[in-house]
Write a protein that holds these residues in place. Structure first.
Motif, PDB file in Angstrom:
ATOM      1  N   THR A  68       0.859  -1.181   0.000  1.00 56.34           N
ATOM      2  CA  THR A  68       0.000   0.000   0.000  1.00 56.34           C
ATOM      3  C   THR A  68       0.894   1.230   0.000  1.00 56.34           C
ATOM      4  O   THR A  68       1.863   1.293   0.757  1.00 56.34           O
ATOM      5  CB  THR A  68      -0.893   0.016   1.255  1.00 56.34           C
ATOM      6  N   VAL A  69       0.578   2.188  -0.843  1.00 54.91           N
ATOM      7  CA  VAL A  69       1.344   3.430  -0.898  1.00 54.91           C
ATOM      8  C   VAL A  69       0.423   4.567  -0.475  1.00 54.91           C
ATOM      9  O   VAL A  69      -0.658   4.752  -1.033  1.00 54.91           O
ATOM     10  CB  VAL A  69       1.896   3.694  -2.308  1.00 54.91           C
ATOM     11  N   THR A  70       0.860   5.303   0.533  1.00 49.39           N
ATOM     12  CA  THR A  70       0.141   6.468   1.035  1.00 49.39           C
ATOM     13  C   THR A  70       1.079   7.659   0.936  1.00 49.39           C
ATOM     14  O   THR A  70       2.265   7.525   1.209  1.00 49.39           O
ATOM     15  CB  THR A  70      -0.256   6.263   2.516  1.00 49.39           C
ATOM     16  N   THR A  71       0.552   8.778   0.558  1.00 50.02           N
ATOM     17  CA  THR A  71       1.375   9.984   0.515  1.00 50.02           C
ATOM     18  C   THR A  71       0.778  11.009   1.463  1.00 50.02           C
ATOM     19  O   THR A  71      -0.423  11.239   1.456  1.00 50.02           O
ATOM     20  CB  THR A  71       1.445  10.555  -0.912  1.00 50.02           C
ATOM     21  N   ASN A  72       1.630  11.566   2.300  1.00 47.33           N
ATOM     22  CA  ASN A  72       1.200  12.642   3.185  1.00 47.33           C
ATOM     23  C   ASN A  72       2.055  13.865   2.899  1.00 47.33           C
ATOM     24  O   ASN A  72       2.882  13.843   1.990  1.00 47.33           O
ATOM     25  CB  ASN A  72       1.234  12.205   4.665  1.00 47.33           C
TER      26      ASN A  72
END
Length: 154
Positions: A108-112
């Motif tokens: 899973t790739v999340t960007t903040n």
């Protein structure tokens, strides 16, 4: 030519040694450095479990001098900074997955605001390092992105 003192440092001003300057530089670069976080999910705490897994990852990455920081109950450890691109942590996460072996789920790739965080999970096997564990979680990102991720998911 008259010297007005602008080029001179006051004699009583403290100076850093080369080692102190290097340590400060390292500490300042750490928040942007690439980190790998390991979480061991267990029924009951297993002392040092996450550190043992982080040590396997450190060996696989070929970075024996990389620091490992752990929590008190052995469930979490952070390895880093490791060499690699904090804005593209996928290759480092895949290397960590390979180091630990097993069948991992989808990444899973999340960007903040601080950058991308790559995350994956798998069921624990019964290797000595994973005895007592039920699942293993891995994250790869800059330290700053991991902190923001933790804040958003707590």
């Amino acid at each position: 030519m008259q010297n007005n003192g602008e080029d001179e440092e006051p004699a009583d001003e403290p100076r850093l040694s080369a080692e102190e300057a290097e340590e400060i530089s390292r500490l300042m670069s750490d928040p942007m450095g690439l980190m790998v976080s390991v979480k061991v999910e267990t029924e009951a705490p297993v002392a040092g479990a996450a550190v043992r897994l982080a040590e396997r990852i450190r060996t696989k990455l070929g970075q024996p001098d990389c620091r490992i920081q752990d929590d008190n109950d052995g469930a979490d450890a952070v390895l880093g900074p490791v060499s690699g691109d904090a804005y593209d942590p996928g290759p480092t996460l895949r290397a960590a997955m390979t180091a630990l072996g097993g069948h991992w789920g989808e990444v899973t790739v999340t960007t903040n605001i601080a950058g991308p965080v790559h995350y994956v999970i798998r069921a624990a096997d019964q290797s000595p390092e994973e005895a007592g564990a039920t699942r293993i979680h891995l994250w790869a990102a800059s330290a700053w992105a991991l902190i923001r991720y933790a804040e958003e998911h707590s």
